[in-house]
Design a protein around this motif. Structure first.
Motif, short mmCIF file in Angstrom:
data_model
loop_
_atom_site.label_atom_id
_atom_site.label_comp_id
_atom_site.label_asym_id
_atom_site.label_seq_id
_atom_site.Cartn_x
_atom_site.Cartn_y
_atom_site.Cartn_z
N THR A 296 -4.36 0.04 -2.89
CA THR A 296 -3.95 0.69 -1.64
C THR A 296 -5.14 0.99 -0.74
N ALA B 270 0.82 -1.21 0.00
CA ALA B 270 0.00 0.00 0.00
C ALA B 270 0.86 1.26 0.00
N ASN C 209 2.91 1.75 -3.28
CA ASN C 209 2.10 2.22 -4.40
C ASN C 209 2.04 3.74 -4.42
#
Length: 357
Positions: A326, A256, A259
């Motif tokens: 995410t 997450a 990203n």
């Protein structure tokens, strides 16, 4: 009528009362100037027995009426108390794979039924996110792999149609290289989605020190882009270091955060990115700030959609799936993600996790 033992008992005790079957008897020793006399009187109380019989009948009827009333009242209360369970069960039966976004009514109380509904809704949320990740993987695979593969095949077929000069072969090789890089990026994205889906469905949770995790990310991006690429700042820390522990899956958290960080580098042409940590005893905030192209205000509420790419991002490589993944991961750990952006100046993503006591 009375035996001598009773008479002698009266003389000894001067006064007695006894029951003989259904009759009541009283004995009394009476003295006067003529001597001592034993007086015994026996009677049958007809009215008392009638009253006792009537009273027993009344009590029996009252018992039957009260028992019946209690039965029906208890049935009514049971039905009313179980009514919310019936509603929840009915709502559960209506949920299918096609409408996992539906939720059951949690009510307004804090009883066991509300707790059951809340936990069922959390389970639905996890299932929905897992299905969405799997769906994103399939769609992304078919959508993103087709274009570079088609381009590669087209360039090769054109090159084989007739002899080419060295300059034309060089241009062709450049196009093949670009298509290969795009194909590699697509495969990496698909691998990331597959990994996220695998970890998501396993949901192996453990305490993670957020400050240590950020240092790990800085080390990774230092290896990728250089020493000052990702700058870490701790602006506020809790007094109790245990409040920097977040119960989550480390692999998913890394996906997450990376990203967002990779987007920050991409859309700022690898300018330095700041990662700021603010934490206290109630929450943990992670700010990821870049100085890139920014996101127009009209598009900021769309960036977390699957495959969405903003108007200013069209010239940059990407699939539009990273922020979607995410957001799913952040929500899995009961977090929240939002953004602040000014076109031409940069974007800041803010991820917030509440500390569970």
């Amino acid at each position: 009528y009375w035996p001598s033992s009773i008479i002698e008992k009266v003389r000894a005790n001067k006064e007695i009362t006894l029951t003989e079957g259904a009759r009541q008897t009283v004995g009394l020793l009476y003295k006067d100037n003529q001597g001592q006399f034993v007086i015994l009187v026996s009677a049958y109380d007809v009215q008392a027995h009638k009253r006792l019989y009537t009273l027993s009948i009344i009590m029996l009827l009252l018992f039957i009426i009260v028992s019946g009333a209690l039965y029906f009242i208890s049935r009514w209360f049971a039905a009313k108390s179980l009514e919310p369970i019936g509603v929840v069960i009915k709502q559960m039966k209506s949920i299918r794979a096609s409408n996992l976004n539906q939720r059951v009514d949690e009510g307004s109380g804090r009883d066991e039924i509300s707790e059951l509904a809340m936990n069922f809704n959390k389970l639905l949320e996890h299932l929905e996110n897992a299905f969405d990740l799997q769906h994103a993987f399939v769609i992304n695979a078919s959508h993103e792999l087709r274009t570079p593969v088609t381009s590669l095949l087209g360039d090769i077929e054109v090159a084989l149609q007739q002899p080419r000069s060295a300059n034309e072969h060089e241009q062709l090789l450049h196009r093949l290289l670009n298509d290969s890089k795009r194909l590699k990026e697509t495969v990496n994205i698909l691998m990331e989605i597959a990994r996220a889906d695998r970890d998501y469905t396993k949901a192996n949770l453990s305490p993670i020190a957020i400050d240590d995790l950020l240092w790990e990310l800085q080390s990774y991006w230092t290896d990728q882009l250089g020493k000052s690429a990702l700058k870490i700042e701790f602006l506020q820390l809790p007094e109790n270091q245990e409040n920097l522990l977040l119960t989550a899956n480390k692999s998913l958290l890394i996906i997450a955060l990376n990203n967002i960080i990779s987007n920050a580098f991409k859309f700022s042409n690898n300018k330095p990115v700041k990662c700021i940590l603010l934490a206290d005893d109630s929450h943990i905030d992670i700010h990821i700030k870049d100085s890139g192209i920014g996101i127009p205000a009209t598009e900021q509420d769309k960036v977390f959609r699957s495959f969405y790419r903003g108007s200013s991002a069209k010239t940059y490589p990407g699939s539009g799936i990273g922020l979607y993944v995410t957001e799913k991961i952040v929500h899995l750990f009961d977090g929240n993600i939002q953004l602040q952006s000014v076109p031409g100046k940069g974007t800041t993503f803010i991820i917030t996790f509440l500390i569970k006591k």
